[in-house]
Design a protein around this motif. Structure first.
Motif: not given
Length: 302
Positions: A176-182, A186-195, A249-253
């Motif tokens: 999914e991240f690759v699809s957005k990148a190419i 925006d690449i959507i990351v859930h939470g703060d992305g530290t997982q 990179v965008k973060f959403i709760p």
């Protein structure tokens, strides 16, 4: 050997079938047909006990991957998940018993561990699954142990950790991240992305199944690549760099996404047992694997 792979047309299954077909007689049991593989194909549903029994005749080994998958899908459809992953596995085991199959190799999941008691996660750690999917896989493991104890069925069970590859659907995080990148989206990351996760390329996974055909009897083994654990936000930035993308990179709760569940923050396997018993050593680095996914996705849209 004569081998049947349930779920053999899926992402992991098709890679296993392709690898094993070089040296073995392999047939596929799946509810969906694929034009990618030329192996003997049986269309069916593992929830149909009679059909499974009739389909698994004259085989030496059953590789059982057929399952209901996906965080959102399994949480939204818990009954279907339990029916398929538990009831379906019981049907496969009964078919093994009736047909006197020598061995079953089962694809379980790191979801069985739930919230880890320590890192890296070890096969001796107590399973505390917190998702429907994790519960269904743990129950399936227990079915397999019970059949082994009562009927002498030999088994190897793999707990797989974060498999990815160039044929994986974009429902999964890395493609999914690759699809957005190419697409420079925006690449959507859930939470703060530290997982943090440890990603393993699918050809390394399929190699483990090949190694287990005549090894690891009666064993439960972690299979993954623990050499390059990475946080999800770091993964997003790595993919942007390798793809030479202009994405942000965008973060959403979590509460604002469909992944509104308790997130397991760290999932890294101890694979020492796999190394010792199978001789399993992952070969594909994360950068190399990401590049393969990028090149494949670009080729499909060019």
């Amino acid at each position: 050997m004569k081998i049947i792979v349930t779920g053999g047309n899926g992402f992991i299954g098709s890679n296993i079938v392709s690898n094993l077909s070089k040296n073995h007689d392999v047939k596929i049991f799946d509810f969906k047909k694929s034009e990618k593989l030329n192996n003997k194909f049986i269309q069916g549903d593992i929830k149909n006990a009679e059909h499974v029994i009739n389909s698994i005749k004259d085989c030496d080994v059953v590789i059982h991957l057929a399952a209901t998958l996906g965080v959102i899908n399994t949480e939204e459809n818990p009954v279907m998940t339990l029916d398929t992953n538990m009831g379906g596995t019981k049907n496969v085991l009964e078919a093994c018993r009736v047909n006197k199959i020598k061995k079953i190799i089962f694809s379980s999941s790191s979801e069985v561990y739930g919230e880890p008691v320590k890192i890296p996660m070890d096969e001796k750690d107590k399973p505390i699954p917190i998702t429907t999917y994790g519960i269904s896989k743990f129950a399936a493991e227990e079915y397999i142990k019970a059949y082994a104890k009562n009927y002498g069925l030999q088994y190897t069970m793999f707990r797989l950790f974060n498999v990815y590859g160039d044929q994986q659907a974009t429902d999964w995080v890395l493609p999914e991240f690759v699809s957005k990148a190419i697409k420079n989206e925006d690449i959507i990351v859930h939470g703060d992305g530290t997982q943090t996760r440890a990603f393993c390329y699918v050809t390394d996974i399929s190699n483990a199944f090949s190694l287990a055909l005549d090894k690891a009897d009666g064993q439960l083994i972690n299979i993954g690549n623990n050499t390059e654990p990475i946080s999800i936000k770091e993964l997003a930035h790595k993919i942007i760099r390798i793809a030479n993308s202009k994405s942000d990179v965008k973060f959403i709760p979590f509460e604002e996404s469909k992944r509104n569940r308790n997130e397991i923050m760290v999932r890294i396997p101890n694979i020492q047992k796999a190394k010792e018993i199978l001789g399993f050593v992952p070969q594909i680095s994360l950068d190399e694997g990401i590049l393969k996914v990028i090149e494949k996705q670009k080729s499909t849209i060019s």
